[in-house]
Design a protein around this motif. Structure first.
Motif, PDB file in Angstrom:
ATOM      1  N   ASP A   9       0.874  -1.331  -0.035  1.00 57.57           N
ATOM      2  CA  ASP A   9       0.086  -0.032   0.170  1.00 57.57           C
ATOM      3  C   ASP A   9       0.896   1.231  -0.086  1.00 57.57           C
ATOM      4  O   ASP A   9       1.550   1.331   0.675  1.00 57.57           O
ATOM      5  CB  ASP A   9      -0.849  -0.103   1.224  1.00 57.57           C
ATOM      6  CG  ASP A   9      -1.912   1.321   1.309  1.00 57.57           C
ATOM      7  OD1 ASP A   9      -1.366   2.214   2.262  1.00 57.57           O
ATOM      8  OD2 ASP A   9      -2.930   1.233   0.745  1.00 57.57           O
ATOM      9  N   ALA A  10       0.580   1.917  -0.981  1.00 52.74           N
ATOM     10  CA  ALA A  10       1.666   3.337  -1.287  1.00 52.74           C
ATOM     11  C   ALA A  10       1.698   4.267  -0.030  1.00 52.74           C
ATOM     12  O   ALA A  10       2.769   4.599   0.483  1.00 52.74           O
ATOM     13  CB  ALA A  10       1.133   4.251  -2.446  1.00 52.74           C
ATOM     14  N   ALA A  11       0.516   4.597   0.778  1.00 48.27           N
ATOM     15  CA  ALA A  11       0.381   5.388   1.891  1.00 48.27           C
ATOM     16  C   ALA A  11       1.264   4.685   2.886  1.00 48.27           C
ATOM     17  O   ALA A  11       1.848   5.358   3.866  1.00 48.27           O
ATOM     18  CB  ALA A  11      -0.854   5.615   2.042  1.00 48.27           C
ATOM     19  N   ARG A  12       1.100   3.399   3.204  1.00 48.38           N
ATOM     20  CA  ARG A  12       1.668   2.597   4.150  1.00 48.38           C
ATOM     21  C   ARG A  12       3.083   2.300   4.089  1.00 48.38           C
ATOM     22  O   ARG A  12       4.004   2.496   4.964  1.00 48.38           O
ATOM     23  CB  ARG A  12       1.198   1.282   4.340  1.00 48.38           C
ATOM     24  CG  ARG A  12       1.429   0.336   5.497  1.00 48.38           C
ATOM     25  CD  ARG A  12       0.679  -0.789   5.733  1.00 48.38           C
ATOM     26  NE  ARG A  12       1.249  -1.768   6.989  1.00 48.38           N
ATOM     27  CZ  ARG A  12       0.921  -2.945   7.105  1.00 48.38           C
ATOM     28  NH1 ARG A  12      -0.096  -3.174   6.449  1.00 48.38           N
ATOM     29  NH2 ARG A  12       1.551  -3.583   7.975  1.00 48.38           N
ATOM     30  N   THR A  13       3.564   2.484   2.559  1.00 56.30           N
ATOM     31  CA  THR A  13       5.013   2.447   2.331  1.00 56.30           C
ATOM     32  C   THR A  13       5.697   3.622   2.986  1.00 56.30           C
ATOM     33  O   THR A  13       6.727   3.554   3.738  1.00 56.30           O
ATOM     34  CB  THR A  13       5.212   2.315   0.874  1.00 56.30           C
ATOM     35  OG1 THR A  13       4.694   1.205   0.378  1.00 56.30           O
ATOM     36  CG2 THR A  13       6.673   2.043   0.452  1.00 56.30           C
TER      37      THR A  13
END
Length: 448
Positions: free
Chosen positions: A131-135
């Motif tokens: 997940d981009a935000a979690r990255t």
């Protein structure tokens, strides 16, 4: 049908197979046919490969600054290494075996007395869940809370780079996302596979030539390219096609019709492919797909009577018994774990069995192992007087190379901050067993 519980998925990045540097300008540019000097259209050994018109000025790379804390994560007796990996994804497993592979290599280094007298302290790996935000969140936590000297990174996206750049965090992994490209701190084990938008782009001739050599004598060089329905795959398919054009292939089908949520019915795709070459099937079908989709497509092609080469990035010893995949090919950027006649592969297999027992020699386990091996080698070459700055000076110095004969092809730094290593082997699954010839390399050449 039996399905292995933790088979790693190759998700949505077409460049993960290393045929071509993916990316481009993101607007469909660079889609014209590619031509290269005929002298580059040949294969050679897994080191000493050719590069033409592909250069890099180290001063032009991003993140090329002094570290705010050059002694971060280093003591006289230890060096702290972090981890950020897409262990999971909405579709299931992603790069889940990477930490186990890295752990095995670090454990051998520690058992041999450490590196220049320092034990490697490999921290718990942070999972971004693809997940981009979690990255971005996990990268920030890693640099602010964990504060390692360097990190193992293999993720589906590059949203970690801002945090890593601000702290000058060296990182190593399988460079299948843009974070490994265009900066001085990211080191992909097979180079930069996904150049950032608007950057210099290059074509790797090695994979296409490897596939061409597997065709029967007299076979037409026609190709179907099938990808996931997202922007990365659409641009990736363009650059994969460009790579194949260097070996004389013509794409007769080039689409990305596979839903990211998973393929329900492969019949429409297979029907179109079987008629794509003026009513005939192409000689090669190449797809980048999640494991379940790859299995469905392969099975449907077989059922339709397809006799050509089915090629994908899917390799894992745990898929050996799946009937739909028998007879297919996997284009690999390093030698498969089954080839223990190669000393480097045999050492890797021994290490993983000893220190990460129960871990299959999957692509992702091997990616983690070779990333850790590259990091260990760089630590050794930097010497006992270790800082972040001295470490990066070693890696980005004149003509630094990383190479494990027969197992992991040569990469060159700093040029591989911008380009992939043009090296592959084509593994074949027959009667439940994988086999592959030695690694070979083509060339990298700049394209507009």
């Amino acid at each position: 049908m039996w399905r292995p519980s933790r088979v790693a998925l190759v998700l949505s990045v077409a460049c993960a197979v290393g045929i071509a540097g993916c990316g481009g300008n993101g607007d469909g540019g660079g889609s014209a046919p590619v031509t290269v000097n005929p002298s580059l259209s040949k294969l050679g050994p897994d080191h000493g490969w050719d590069q033409t018109n592909v250069t890099v000025d180290p001063a032009s790379l991003d993140c090329n600054t002094k570290a705010p804390d050059p002694n971060r994560g280093v003591t006289p007796t230890s060096v702290k290494i972090g981890g950020l990996v897409s262990l999971t994804s909405p579709a299931g497993a992603a790069f889940g075996d990477v930490p186990a592979g890295a752990k095995a290599r670090f454990a051998r280094a520690n058992a041999q007395g450490g590196v220049n007298g320092r034990q490697i302290d490999f921290l718990d790996t942070r999972d971004d869940g693809s997940d981009a935000a979690r990255t971005a969140d996990q990268a920030r936590a890693l640099v602010e809370k964990d504060q390692p000297f360097a990190s193992i990174v293999t993720t589906t996206g590059g949203n970690y780079i801002d945090s890593f750049c601000s702290e000058v965090m060296p990182f190593f992994g399988w460079g299948t996302n843009p974070g490994f490209c265009g900066n001085a701190i990211g080191f992909g084990i097979t180079g930069c596979q996904a150049p950032t938008s608007g950057s210099q782009r290059s074509v790797d001739t090695g994979g296409a030539l490897t596939v061409a050599n597997a065709l029967p004598a007299g076979a037409s060089k026609t190709l179907a390219l099938i990808g996931l329905d997202n922007d990365s795959a659409r641009q990736g398919i363009i650059t994969v096609r460009q790579g194949f054009e260097t070996a004389g292939f013509k794409a007769v089908y080039e689409k990305t019709p596979i839903p990211v949520s998973g393929l329900t019915d492969p019949t429409p795709i297979v029907s179109a492919v079987m008629q794509a070459d003026a009513g005939k099937p192409p000689a090669v079908v190449f797809f980048v797909a999640q494991f379940g989709d790859a299995t469905k497509l392969s099975g449907a092609l077989k059922a339709a009577g397809y006799k050509g080469l089915v090629v994908s990035p899917i390799y894992d010893p745990r898929v050996s018994g799946i009937p739909e995949l028998d007879g297919t090919y996997a284009l690999l950027q390093w030698q498969g774990g089954f080839n223990t006649d190669v000393p480097g592969v045999a050492q890797m297999a021994t290490d993983i069995e000893k220190y990460s027992s129960g871990t299959a020699l999957s692509l992702t386990a091997m990616a983690g192992y070779w990333a850790a091996d590259m990091l260990v080698t760089a630590l050794q070459k930097t010497g006992k007087d270790l800082t972040v700055d001295s470490f990066l000076k070693t890696l980005n110095g004149a003509s630094y190379t990383n190479y494990v004969a027969g197992a992991l092809p040569e990469t060159r730094w700093p040029v591989n901050h911008l380009a992939p290593a043009p090296c592959e082997t084509l593994a074949h699954l027959t009667n439940g067993k994988w086999a592959a010839p030695p690694l070979q390399c083509g060339a990298i050449t700049k394209v507009s």
